[in-house]
Design a protein around this motif. Structure first.
Motif, PDB file in Angstrom:
ATOM      1  N   ALA A  55      29.917  69.650  32.293  1.00  0.00           N
ATOM      2  CA  ALA A  55      30.877  71.380  31.144  1.00  0.00           C
ATOM      3  C   ALA A  55      32.057  71.762  31.352  1.00  0.00           C
ATOM      4  O   ALA A  55      32.716  72.318  31.008  1.00  0.00           O
ATOM      5  CB  ALA A  55      29.519  72.219  31.462  1.00  0.00           C
ATOM      6  N   ALA A  56      32.249  71.681  33.539  1.00  0.00           N
ATOM      7  CA  ALA A  56      34.053  72.112  33.573  1.00  0.00           C
ATOM      8  C   ALA A  56      35.036  71.256  32.472  1.00  0.00           C
ATOM      9  O   ALA A  56      36.152  71.735  31.760  1.00  0.00           O
ATOM     10  CB  ALA A  56      33.862  72.391  34.759  1.00  0.00           C
ATOM     11  N   GLU A  91      33.456  76.985  39.208  1.00  0.00           N
ATOM     12  CA  GLU A  91      32.688  77.744  39.748  1.00  0.00           C
ATOM     13  C   GLU A  91      31.737  78.283  38.649  1.00  0.00           C
ATOM     14  O   GLU A  91      30.581  78.138  39.663  1.00  0.00           O
ATOM     15  CB  GLU A  91      33.330  79.064  40.331  1.00  0.00           C
ATOM     16  N   ILE A  92      31.892  78.815  38.177  1.00  0.00           N
ATOM     17  CA  ILE A  92      30.841  79.055  36.986  1.00  0.00           C
ATOM     18  C   ILE A  92      30.376  77.910  36.079  1.00  0.00           C
ATOM     19  O   ILE A  92      28.597  78.240  36.246  1.00  0.00           O
ATOM     20  CB  ILE A  92      31.869  79.754  35.715  1.00  0.00           C
ATOM     21  N   THR A  93      30.567  76.563  35.655  1.00  0.00           N
ATOM     22  CA  THR A  93      29.930  75.660  35.174  1.00  0.00           C
ATOM     23  C   THR A  93      28.787  75.245  36.350  1.00  0.00           C
ATOM     24  O   THR A  93      28.216  74.897  35.880  1.00  0.00           O
ATOM     25  CB  THR A  93      30.451  74.728  35.101  1.00  0.00           C
ATOM     26  N   ALA A  94      29.169  75.268  38.067  1.00  0.00           N
ATOM     27  CA  ALA A  94      28.379  75.136  38.976  1.00  0.00           C
ATOM     28  C   ALA A  94      27.449  76.145  39.171  1.00  0.00           C
ATOM     29  O   ALA A  94      26.326  75.310  39.792  1.00  0.00           O
ATOM     30  CB  ALA A  94      29.161  75.406  40.316  1.00  0.00           C
ATOM     31  N   ARG A  95      27.452  76.859  39.280  1.00  0.00           N
ATOM     32  CA  ARG A  95      26.504  77.992  38.899  1.00  0.00           C
ATOM     33  C   ARG A  95      25.625  78.740  38.122  1.00  0.00           C
ATOM     34  O   ARG A  95      24.595  78.391  38.108  1.00  0.00           O
ATOM     35  CB  ARG A  95      26.848  79.899  39.406  1.00  0.00           C
ATOM     36  N   ALA A  96      26.103  78.131  36.752  1.00  0.00           N
ATOM     37  CA  ALA A  96      24.944  78.024  35.662  1.00  0.00           C
ATOM     38  C   ALA A  96      24.050  76.743  35.445  1.00  0.00           C
ATOM     39  O   ALA A  96      23.134  76.967  34.807  1.00  0.00           O
ATOM     40  CB  ALA A  96      26.116  78.030  34.440  1.00  0.00           C
ATOM     41  N   TYR A  97      24.521  75.380  35.714  1.00  0.00           N
ATOM     42  CA  TYR A  97      23.709  74.428  35.569  1.00  0.00           C
ATOM     43  C   TYR A  97      23.138  73.999  36.887  1.00  0.00           C
ATOM     44  O   TYR A  97      24.317  72.848  37.273  1.00  0.00           O
ATOM     45  CB  TYR A  97      24.690  73.322  35.299  1.00  0.00           C
ATOM     46  N   THR A  98      22.168  74.910  37.629  1.00  0.00           N
ATOM     47  CA  THR A  98      21.512  73.945  38.274  1.00  0.00           C
ATOM     48  C   THR A  98      20.113  73.478  38.566  1.00  0.00           C
ATOM     49  O   THR A  98      19.837  74.416  38.198  1.00  0.00           O
ATOM     50  CB  THR A  98      21.712  74.851  39.649  1.00  0.00           C
ATOM     51  N   TYR A  99      19.625  72.764  39.438  1.00  0.00           N
ATOM     52  CA  TYR A  99      18.226  72.077  39.627  1.00  0.00           C
ATOM     53  C   TYR A  99      18.243  72.745  41.135  1.00  0.00           C
ATOM     54  O   TYR A  99      18.913  73.267  41.778  1.00  0.00           O
ATOM     55  CB  TYR A  99      18.379  70.887  39.817  1.00  0.00           C
ATOM     56  N   LEU A 143      38.707  72.521  27.956  1.00  0.00           N
ATOM     57  CA  LEU A 143      40.078  72.181  26.538  1.00  0.00           C
ATOM     58  C   LEU A 143      39.374  73.227  25.899  1.00  0.00           C
ATOM     59  O   LEU A 143      40.871  73.438  25.186  1.00  0.00           O
ATOM     60  CB  LEU A 143      38.754  70.908  26.246  1.00  0.00           C
ATOM     61  N   PHE A 144      39.281  74.194  25.593  1.00  0.00           N
ATOM     62  CA  PHE A 144      38.763  75.444  25.517  1.00  0.00           C
ATOM     63  C   PHE A 144      38.969  76.621  25.510  1.00  0.00           C
ATOM     64  O   PHE A 144      39.512  77.998  24.533  1.00  0.00           O
ATOM     65  CB  PHE A 144      37.764  76.272  24.674  1.00  0.00           C
ATOM     66  N   VAL A 145      39.951  76.698  26.857  1.00  0.00           N
ATOM     67  CA  VAL A 145      39.529  77.582  27.633  1.00  0.00           C
ATOM     68  C   VAL A 145      40.998  77.881  29.070  1.00  0.00           C
ATOM     69  O   VAL A 145      41.003  77.142  29.404  1.00  0.00           O
ATOM     70  CB  VAL A 145      38.927  78.524  28.316  1.00  0.00           C
ATOM     71  N   ASP A 146      42.169  78.264  28.233  1.00  0.00           N
ATOM     72  CA  ASP A 146      43.407  78.166  28.956  1.00  0.00           C
ATOM     73  C   ASP A 146      43.945  80.139  29.767  1.00  0.00           C
ATOM     74  O   ASP A 146      44.861  79.679  30.629  1.00  0.00           O
ATOM     75  CB  ASP A 146      44.233  77.949  28.167  1.00  0.00           C
ATOM     76  N   ASP A 147      43.012  81.232  29.749  1.00  0.00           N
ATOM     77  CA  ASP A 147      42.930  81.340  29.865  1.00  0.00           C
ATOM     78  C   ASP A 147      42.054  82.177  30.710  1.00  0.00           C
ATOM     79  O   ASP A 147      41.840  83.251  31.947  1.00  0.00           O
ATOM     80  CB  ASP A 147      42.836  83.559  28.903  1.00  0.00           C
ATOM     81  N   LYS A 182      29.011  60.763  38.554  1.00  0.00           N
ATOM     82  CA  LYS A 182      29.216  60.739  39.850  1.00  0.00           C
ATOM     83  C   LYS A 182      29.209  62.220  40.682  1.00  0.00           C
ATOM     84  O   LYS A 182      28.757  62.627  41.728  1.00  0.00           O
ATOM     85  CB  LYS A 182      30.970  60.351  40.289  1.00  0.00           C
ATOM     86  N   GLU A 183      29.287  63.275  39.652  1.00  0.00           N
ATOM     87  CA  GLU A 183      29.635  64.348  39.825  1.00  0.00           C
ATOM     88  C   GLU A 183      28.261  65.420  38.723  1.00  0.00           C
ATOM     89  O   GLU A 183      27.780  67.037  39.453  1.00  0.00           O
ATOM     90  CB  GLU A 183      30.220  65.123  39.919  1.00  0.00           C
ATOM     91  N   GLY A 184      27.901  64.732  37.460  1.00  0.00           N
ATOM     92  CA  GLY A 184      26.821  65.766  37.354  1.00  0.00           C
ATOM     93  C   GLY A 184      27.566  66.659  36.347  1.00  0.00           C
ATOM     94  O   GLY A 184      28.185  66.647  35.337  1.00  0.00           O
ATOM     95  N   TYR A 185      26.456  67.585  35.550  1.00  0.00           N
ATOM     96  CA  TYR A 185      26.629  67.346  34.420  1.00  0.00           C
ATOM     97  C   TYR A 185      27.185  69.035  34.323  1.00  0.00           C
ATOM     98  O   TYR A 185      27.952  69.066  33.515  1.00  0.00           O
ATOM     99  CB  TYR A 185      24.793  68.768  34.161  1.00  0.00           C
ATOM    100  N   ALA A 186      27.562  69.758  35.554  1.00  0.00           N
ATOM    101  CA  ALA A 186      28.379  71.089  35.972  1.00  0.00           C
ATOM    102  C   ALA A 186      29.838  70.938  35.807  1.00  0.00           C
ATOM    103  O   ALA A 186      30.620  71.210  34.822  1.00  0.00           O
ATOM    104  CB  ALA A 186      27.708  71.471  37.339  1.00  0.00           C
TER     105      ALA A 186
END
Length: 481
Positions: free
Chosen positions: A60-61, A78-86, A66-70, A53-57
């Motif tokens: 990714a978030a 927002e970071i993944t949305a900028r990284a993985y775009t068409y 699961l690995f980043v809590d800081d 429904k929402e896509g790869y980005a």
């Protein structure tokens, strides 16, 4: 989420934002999560829905959180949305999966701006680095080594970014003309290409030596983007998840992966995904003639080779005889015995390698961790490229051909679909493609003029001090925003 070094018996915890910028641990080890997050059926079901429904980005978030809590979750999104775009990635799926033949699939990882799978991690790293540096009001000087694709992916991800310089070591004369043009043709003031008189392993050794000099690293704010940086592997876990989702219809179904690898980074991410509980059957290591990893998984002997004994092959990004990320897997294989890992990789590897053939843990590599392996030669990859192109109308690069060749070797041994992870587009390896099919590969429109730019590269001897001096001089004479 705490992270620990593979060589630290005291298991001193570190936070993600600290290891993001540091790369190698101070003791020379590699960082891993203190414990791997575990997936349950509800999480897998949720991730299916998110990808659909929402896509790869968005997926990714979910995985990265699961690995980043800081870093706040909203910032991660927002970071993944900028990284993985068409159309930065040429497919809206970011990582499409297509069936190739008889239970063998292709995971298309080369849709990014440099047509290599390294874009999958580097585009995320560029965003993470810039985010964290702004948060700390700091700058960083990234030092990396490349056998072909890491360099261009890193440079394209970091070019023009605030507070970042990139120093990339390449083995002089060992990359294809297209790979060289992608890197050396960049004229951004924060990008520095260094052609080292040696092979990739020499470049990698220089990076490790510089990173191990704690004073130099601190004084010159040295960071890493090679797969010694944990964030690279974290990003790569995502496409194992997405490829599994795209190939299965229920959480009960498993898949296997055949992964062309020299440095063990790409398939190490698969190992981590499998340890988390992603339904993976086999992780198949595909090597070229530099078959150090295949030899280990067949015999238990990890026999590193010298520069002189490292073959120059037609899948050059895998011309590696000391696999940096292998330490992470051995750490898990040996029950996270940091003292023993420190002896094996801190001492014995420098002396030529080690053997686990008589160690009872060695059987776990296959039985518990699912690893298998195989080797491909020049004739194998040329024949594979020609066959697939003629029969199926599909053109693959030489490294992916290694993966397909080895997947075919194991096809009758596994009952699950095998996803071959593509490494690059064929245009990067025109000479081998032309040998295989009689014609040069078509150059995608976005790369039509790439061979025309003048080169910006500095030749240096295979000497740590020479590289350090170049870094210091370059920092002193160039500003970053």
């Amino acid at each position: 989420m705490d992270y620990i070094s593979t060589r630290d018996s005291s298991r001193t915890p570190a936070r993600f934002s600290d290891i993001l910028l540091g790369g190698l641990a101070p003791d020379g080890g590699l960082y891993l999560p203190a414990t791997y997050p575990q997936l349950d059926d509800a999480t897998l079901t949720k991730w299916r829905d998110v990808l659909t429904k929402e896509g790869y980005a968005a997926l990714a978030a979910e995985v990265i959180s699961l690995f980043v809590d800081d870093i706040p979750l909203d910032d991660i999104k927002e970071i993944t949305a900028r990284a993985y775009t068409y159309p930065k990635f040429s497919s809206e799926d970011i990582v499409p999966v297509t069936e190739l033949e008889n239970n063998i699939f292709l995971g298309h990882l080369s849709e990014g701006p440099t047509a290599a799978f390294k874009d999958m991690a580097m585009q995320l790293l560029g965003e993470l680095f810039e985010y964290e540096l702004r948060r700390r009001d700091e700058t960083i000087n990234i030092l990396g080594a490349t056998s072909g694709d890491t360099g261009s992916s890193a440079e394209y991800a970091m070019r023009g970014r605030e507070g970042i310089r990139v120093f990339m070591l390449t083995p002089k004369g060992r990359m294809t003309p297209f790979q060289q043009a992608q890197m050396f043709g960049l004229d951004d003031p924060n990008i520095f290409n260094i052609a080292l008189d040696g092979v990739f392993d020499d470049c990698q050794d220089v990076v490790k030596a510089v990173s191990a000099d704690a004073d130099f690293k601190r004084d010159n704010r040295i960071g890493a983007v090679n797969s010694i940086n944990w964030a690279r592997l974290m990003a790569q876990v995502v496409y194992y998840v997405s490829s599994w989702i795209r190939t299965t219809s229920s959480n009960d179904e498993k898949v296997s992966f055949s992964v062309p690898t020299g440095n063990f980074g790409d398939i190490c991410a698969g190992h981590i995904a499998r340890q988390m509980g992603l339904p993976i059957d086999r992780l198949i290591v595909a090597t070229n003639e530099n078959d150090v990893l295949d030899e280990f998984f067949r015999t238990g002997d990890y026999r590193v080779r010298s520069s002189e004994d490292t073959f120059e092959t037609s899948s050059p990004s895998m011309d590696i005889s000391r696999a940096s990320n292998f330490e992470r897997f051995i750490f898990d294989l040996l029950g996270r015995d940091a003292a023993r890992v420190n002896d094996l990789f801190g001492t014995q590897v420098r002396e030529g390698g080690f053997s686990l053939a008589d160690d009872p843990n060695f059987a776990k590599a296959s039985d518990e961790y699912g690893f298998a392996s195989g080797r491909s030669s020049h004739s194998n990859r040329v024949e594979t490229i020609a066959d697939i192109n003629k029969r199926l109308g599909v053109l693959i690069d030489p490294h992916t051909a290694d993966g397909v060749h080895v997947a075919r070797m194991w096809r009758d041994e596994v009952s699950t679909p095998i996803i071959v992870l593509e490494t690059a587009l064929p245009v990067k390896f025109a000479e081998t493609i032309e040998e295989a099919i009689g014609d040069a590969p078509e150059i995608p429109e976005r790369f039509k003029t790439i061979m025309d730019a003048p080169f910006k590269v500095t030749d240096l001897p295979n000497d740590v001090d020479a590289v350090k001096s170049f870094i210091v001089e370059s920092i002193a004479t160039t500003e970053v925003k």
